[in-house]
Design an enzyme around this catalytic site. Structure first.
Site, mmCIF file in Angstrom:
data_model
loop_
_atom_site.group_PDB
_atom_site.id
_atom_site.type_symbol
_atom_site.label_atom_id
_atom_site.label_comp_id
_atom_site.label_asym_id
_atom_site.label_seq_id
_atom_site.Cartn_x
_atom_site.Cartn_y
_atom_site.Cartn_z
ATOM 1 N N ARG A 163 -10.758 -47.512 73.726
ATOM 2 C CA ARG A 163 -11.107 -48.918 74.036
ATOM 3 C C ARG A 163 -12.385 -49.327 73.302
ATOM 4 O O ARG A 163 -13.259 -50.015 73.859
ATOM 5 C CB ARG A 163 -11.291 -49.120 75.547
ATOM 6 C CG ARG A 163 -10.123 -48.722 76.389
ATOM 7 C CD ARG A 163 -8.917 -49.643 76.217
ATOM 8 N NE ARG A 163 -7.862 -49.234 77.131
ATOM 9 C CZ ARG A 163 -6.921 -48.329 76.833
ATOM 10 N NH1 ARG A 163 -6.875 -47.782 75.618
ATOM 11 N NH2 ARG A 163 -6.012 -48.005 77.724
ATOM 12 N N SER A 235 -8.205 -54.415 83.509
ATOM 13 C CA SER A 235 -9.130 -53.372 83.979
ATOM 14 C C SER A 235 -10.566 -53.865 83.838
ATOM 15 O O SER A 235 -10.978 -54.255 82.751
ATOM 16 C CB SER A 235 -8.969 -52.100 83.154
ATOM 17 O OG SER A 235 -7.642 -51.672 83.203
ATOM 18 N N GLU A 335 -15.417 -53.101 81.106
ATOM 19 C CA GLU A 335 -14.556 -53.194 79.918
ATOM 20 C C GLU A 335 -14.649 -54.579 79.267
ATOM 21 O O GLU A 335 -14.868 -54.681 78.060
ATOM 22 C CB GLU A 335 -13.109 -52.846 80.269
ATOM 23 C CG GLU A 335 -12.245 -52.780 79.033
ATOM 24 C CD GLU A 335 -10.797 -52.484 79.308
ATOM 25 O OE1 GLU A 335 -10.477 -51.327 79.611
ATOM 26 O OE2 GLU A 335 -9.972 -53.415 79.205
HETATM 27 P P1 FAD Z 1 -10.500 -62.555 74.303
HETATM 28 O O1 FAD Z 1 -10.690 -62.264 75.743
HETATM 29 O O2 FAD Z 1 -10.363 -63.963 73.894
HETATM 30 O O3 FAD Z 1 -11.702 -61.895 73.488
HETATM 31 C C1 FAD Z 1 -12.064 -60.548 73.742
HETATM 32 C C2 FAD Z 1 -13.207 -60.176 72.773
HETATM 33 O O4 FAD Z 1 -12.725 -60.241 71.421
HETATM 34 C C3 FAD Z 1 -14.380 -61.168 72.815
HETATM 35 O O5 FAD Z 1 -15.536 -60.438 72.524
HETATM 36 C C4 FAD Z 1 -14.076 -62.155 71.686
HETATM 37 O O6 FAD Z 1 -15.221 -62.784 71.186
HETATM 38 C C5 FAD Z 1 -13.460 -61.228 70.665
HETATM 39 N N1 FAD Z 1 -12.470 -61.868 69.799
HETATM 40 C C6 FAD Z 1 -11.314 -62.481 70.154
HETATM 41 N N2 FAD Z 1 -10.636 -62.877 69.065
HETATM 42 C C7 FAD Z 1 -11.384 -62.531 67.995
HETATM 43 C C8 FAD Z 1 -11.234 -62.681 66.574
HETATM 44 N N3 FAD Z 1 -10.158 -63.247 66.042
HETATM 45 N N4 FAD Z 1 -12.220 -62.211 65.776
HETATM 46 C C9 FAD Z 1 -13.329 -61.621 66.296
HETATM 47 N N5 FAD Z 1 -13.525 -61.452 67.614
HETATM 48 C C10 FAD Z 1 -12.560 -61.896 68.453
HETATM 49 N N6 FAD Z 1 -6.107 -54.259 77.413
HETATM 50 C C11 FAD Z 1 -5.623 -53.082 76.971
HETATM 51 O O7 FAD Z 1 -6.190 -52.450 76.066
HETATM 52 N N7 FAD Z 1 -4.489 -52.538 77.508
HETATM 53 C C12 FAD Z 1 -3.808 -53.149 78.487
HETATM 54 O O8 FAD Z 1 -2.786 -52.636 78.936
HETATM 55 C C13 FAD Z 1 -4.311 -54.394 78.997
HETATM 56 N N8 FAD Z 1 -3.691 -55.026 80.012
HETATM 57 C C14 FAD Z 1 -4.209 -56.176 80.509
HETATM 58 C C15 FAD Z 1 -3.568 -56.798 81.589
HETATM 59 C C16 FAD Z 1 -4.063 -57.981 82.108
HETATM 60 C C17 FAD Z 1 -3.364 -58.632 83.274
HETATM 61 C C18 FAD Z 1 -5.211 -58.581 81.529
HETATM 62 C C19 FAD Z 1 -5.723 -59.886 82.063
HETATM 63 C C20 FAD Z 1 -5.863 -57.972 80.468
HETATM 64 C C21 FAD Z 1 -5.368 -56.757 79.952
HETATM 65 N N9 FAD Z 1 -5.994 -56.101 78.883
HETATM 66 C C22 FAD Z 1 -5.485 -54.923 78.400
HETATM 67 C C23 FAD Z 1 -7.208 -56.670 78.272
HETATM 68 C C24 FAD Z 1 -6.908 -57.744 77.186
HETATM 69 O O9 FAD Z 1 -5.640 -58.301 77.354
HETATM 70 C C25 FAD Z 1 -7.005 -57.179 75.768
HETATM 71 O O10 FAD Z 1 -8.289 -56.649 75.539
HETATM 72 C C26 FAD Z 1 -6.714 -58.240 74.706
HETATM 73 O O11 FAD Z 1 -6.701 -57.654 73.428
HETATM 74 C C27 FAD Z 1 -7.725 -59.397 74.713
HETATM 75 O O12 FAD Z 1 -7.213 -60.413 73.876
HETATM 76 P P2 FAD Z 1 -7.731 -61.905 73.974
HETATM 77 O O13 FAD Z 1 -7.155 -62.649 72.826
HETATM 78 O O14 FAD Z 1 -7.491 -62.462 75.310
HETATM 79 O O15 FAD Z 1 -9.297 -61.678 73.743
HETATM 80 P P1 NAP Z 2 -1.935 -45.386 85.892
HETATM 81 O O1 NAP Z 2 -0.605 -45.052 85.344
HETATM 82 O O2 NAP Z 2 -2.097 -45.635 87.373
HETATM 83 O O3 NAP Z 2 -2.972 -44.250 85.454
HETATM 84 C C1 NAP Z 2 -4.348 -44.381 85.810
HETATM 85 C C2 NAP Z 2 -5.194 -43.993 84.636
HETATM 86 O O4 NAP Z 2 -4.940 -42.637 84.344
HETATM 87 C C3 NAP Z 2 -4.892 -44.804 83.408
HETATM 88 O O5 NAP Z 2 -5.954 -45.667 83.172
HETATM 89 C C4 NAP Z 2 -4.663 -43.795 82.314
HETATM 90 O O6 NAP Z 2 -5.593 -43.866 81.248
HETATM 91 C C5 NAP Z 2 -4.801 -42.441 82.965
HETATM 92 N N1 NAP Z 2 -3.594 -41.657 82.677
HETATM 93 C C6 NAP Z 2 -2.477 -41.600 83.432
HETATM 94 N N2 NAP Z 2 -1.612 -40.723 82.890
HETATM 95 C C7 NAP Z 2 -2.177 -40.259 81.754
HETATM 96 C C8 NAP Z 2 -1.776 -39.333 80.758
HETATM 97 N N3 NAP Z 2 -0.607 -38.677 80.839
HETATM 98 N N4 NAP Z 2 -2.609 -39.083 79.728
HETATM 99 C C9 NAP Z 2 -3.779 -39.698 79.651
HETATM 100 N N5 NAP Z 2 -4.225 -40.597 80.570
HETATM 101 C C10 NAP Z 2 -3.433 -40.866 81.617
HETATM 102 O O7 NAP Z 2 -2.539 -46.639 85.084
HETATM 103 P P2 NAP Z 2 -2.355 -48.199 85.270
HETATM 104 O O8 NAP Z 2 -3.632 -48.752 85.738
HETATM 105 O O9 NAP Z 2 -1.102 -48.527 86.011
HETATM 106 O O10 NAP Z 2 -2.184 -48.654 83.744
HETATM 107 C C11 NAP Z 2 -1.076 -48.223 82.988
HETATM 108 C C12 NAP Z 2 -1.411 -48.324 81.521
HETATM 109 O O11 NAP Z 2 -1.679 -49.674 81.164
HETATM 110 C C13 NAP Z 2 -2.653 -47.538 81.118
HETATM 111 O O12 NAP Z 2 -2.439 -46.984 79.842
HETATM 112 C C14 NAP Z 2 -3.739 -48.571 81.077
HETATM 113 O O13 NAP Z 2 -4.751 -48.268 80.124
HETATM 114 C C15 NAP Z 2 -2.986 -49.824 80.662
HETATM 115 N N6 NAP Z 2 -3.629 -51.011 81.263
HETATM 116 C C16 NAP Z 2 -4.805 -51.432 80.742
HETATM 117 C C17 NAP Z 2 -5.431 -52.550 81.241
HETATM 118 C C18 NAP Z 2 -6.707 -53.065 80.642
HETATM 119 O O14 NAP Z 2 -7.116 -54.168 80.963
HETATM 120 N N7 NAP Z 2 -7.350 -52.314 79.786
HETATM 121 C C19 NAP Z 2 -4.854 -53.251 82.300
HETATM 122 C C20 NAP Z 2 -3.671 -52.785 82.811
HETATM 123 C C21 NAP Z 2 -3.051 -51.662 82.290
HETATM 124 P P3 NAP Z 2 -5.418 -44.883 80.013
HETATM 125 O O15 NAP Z 2 -5.959 -46.177 80.506
HETATM 126 O O16 NAP Z 2 -6.291 -44.237 78.987
HETATM 127 O O17 NAP Z 2 -3.989 -44.925 79.602
#
Ligand code: FAD
Ligand code: NAP
Length: 341
Positions: A163, A235, A335
């Site tokens: 991340r 998250s 995050e």
């Molecule tokens: P924004 O929120 O608009 O911006 C995020 C950051 O990026 C800010 O710092 C902004 O200034 C910068 N930015 C945006 N666009 C640009 C650009 N073109 N150039 C330079 N900087 C820029 N993340 C995960 O990794 N895995 C997941 O599974 C995941 N699940 C999610 C589920 C939900 C319900 C929600 C709400 C979020 C989740 N996220 C997840 C987080 C998020 O969706 C991601 O980080 C996504 O990439 C953010 O995109 P955005 O366009 O909304 O970014």
């Molecule tokens: P989950 O399956 O309940 O697992 C909890 C955490 O354990 C996750 O964050 C995941 O890390 C870690 N994990 C589970 N199994 C793993 C494996 N086999 N190897 C390594 N790491 C493991 O997680 P969840 O919250 O429902 O999310 C599911 C997936 O969606 C995850 O990959 C999570 O990152 C992604 N997610 C991200 C966001 C966001 O905003 N960043 C929001 C929703 C979901 P990792 O996060 O490293 O995978």
């Protein structure tokens, strides 16, 4: 002649998935790279801070933005040779995943239903269900804000981590992404070791890419609140990575602590730490911790509208961080990025 239109005192509440009330002093929606260049010069001449905005799903708007918000709406998707795909930074990520599958191009199915834009995906190296963007990304094109140069960074130059990327470190606030190039594949190789995904596909002998996409989508829909219904930013905390020694000490005290190997130590799910600290499902005023997913902090819009909700949210996060730290000696890191306030 300018190729962009500037709005003043622009309402950002509908443009961030936490639905936080905040306003931009100036706002421009950018649909062309030449307009982006002009907007950057315009802001530099006025000495205004810049905030690139995609889908607003990974940011906390803690107050009004005193400068220019650049809503990145650069569109375009094209297939180059051998599964190489170029994508405008303003394309919706989830729609890109669907489109890639329609083109019989594989590799993004585990990353379905992640909100936001393609251009924001490299910022935190989005990841889910065992796949990270870094594994599919070839390069990132964008503009260096200070110098106005257009540059292309290779995946190695993006310094991707868990991340994390160079855009959160050395290039923080210095680079606007205009386009990404991905390497997808005409041959589907399932990545389904992630436990919940593996379980969901247990009855299918040879899952297809569509099976994997559907399974991930269904798991996500069953576990994660839809921001349109319950505003959230996914998250709220990163999963901490602790040293082997720290982990041994933790495991001695908490034998059932979940853990996963990480590149530089042992990853502990932040959701478990939050839940063990008694915060899962708790509500404080207009904010709270989701009942099923302890990593997701919610803005309850049914609460009386308040300008202070971002403060309440950050206070809640600080209280959780403090309890987790006291109990486990682990400092949880936010995050999403905090802006304004
Ligand atoms: P924004 O929120 O608009 O911006 C995020 C950051 O990026 C800010 O710092 C902004 O200034 C910068 N930015 C945006 N666009 C640009 C650009 N073109 N150039 C330079 N900087 C820029 N993340 C995960 O990794 N895995 C997941 O599974 C995941 N699940 C999610 C589920 C939900 C319900 C929600 C709400 C979020 C989740 N996220 C997840 C987080 C998020 O969706 C991601 O980080 C996504 O990439 C953010 O995109 P955005 O366009 O909304 O970014
Ligand atoms: P989950 O399956 O309940 O697992 C909890 C955490 O354990 C996750 O964050 C995941 O890390 C870690 N994990 C589970 N199994 C793993 C494996 N086999 N190897 C390594 N790491 C493991 O997680 P969840 O919250 O429902 O999310 C599911 C997936 O969606 C995850 O990959 C999570 O990152 C992604 N997610 C991200 C966001 C966001 O905003 N960043 C929001 C929703 C979901 P990792 O996060 O490293 O995978």
């Amino acid at each position: 002649m300018t190729n962009f239109f500037i709005d003043e005192d622009f309402d950002l509440q509908a443009l961030n998935t936490l639905a936080l009330p905040a306003r931009a002093r100036y706002f421009a929606s950018i649909t062309r790279v030449d307009a982006l260049r002009q907007a950057l010069i315009w802001a530099r001449d006025k000495n205004l801070p810049l905030l690139p905005l995609g889908g607003g799903s990974n940011m906390i708007l803690a107050g009004d933005w005193p400068g220019l918000v650049l809503h990145i709406a650069l569109r375009g998707k094209s297939i180059e040779d051998e599964g190489r795909v170029r994508v405008g930074a303003g394309e919706n990520w989830h729609e890109l995943v669907q489109w890639s599958l329609e083109q019989n191009l594989y590799g993004l199915e585990n990353l379905t239903l992640i909100p936001g834009t393609a251009g924001a995906a490299p910022i935190q190296n989005i990841g889910a269900y065992g796949v990270e963007l870094a594994e599919r990304l070839v390069s990132v094109r964008g503009i260096d804000i200070e110098r106005g140069y257009e540059c292309v960074l290779s995946a190695a130059e993006c310094q991707f981590g868990y991340r994390d990327s160079i855009f959160k470190k050395a290039l923080r606030n210095r680079f606007v992404i205009t386009e990404i190039t991905l390497q997808l594949s005409r041959e589907f190789t399932p990545v389904i070791a992630y436990p919940t995904l593996n379980q969901a596909l247990a009855d299918i002998a040879e899952p297809t890419a569509l099976d994997v996409e559907r399974a991930v989508r269904q798991i996500r829909q069953s576990r994660l609140p839809d921001p349109a219904v319950l505003p959230n930013a996914g998250s709220f905390f990163k999963n901490p990575v602790v040293t082997a020694q720290q982990f041994e000490d933790l495991q001695y005290e908490y034998p059932t602590i979940p853990h996963f190997p990480a590149a530089d130590g042992v990853k502990i799910p932040a959701a478990w730490l939050v839940e063990q600290s008694g915060w899962k499902g708790r509500r404080v005023g207009a904010v709270g911790v989701h009942e099923q997913q302890a990593l997701v902090l919610i803005h309850y819009r049914d609460a009386q509208a308040t300008r202070h909700v971002a403060g309440e949210l950050l206070d809640l996060a600080a209280a959780i961080q403090s309890d987790v730290c006291q109990r486990f000696l682990i400092v949880l890191e936010l995050e999403p990025t905090v802006y304004g306030g």
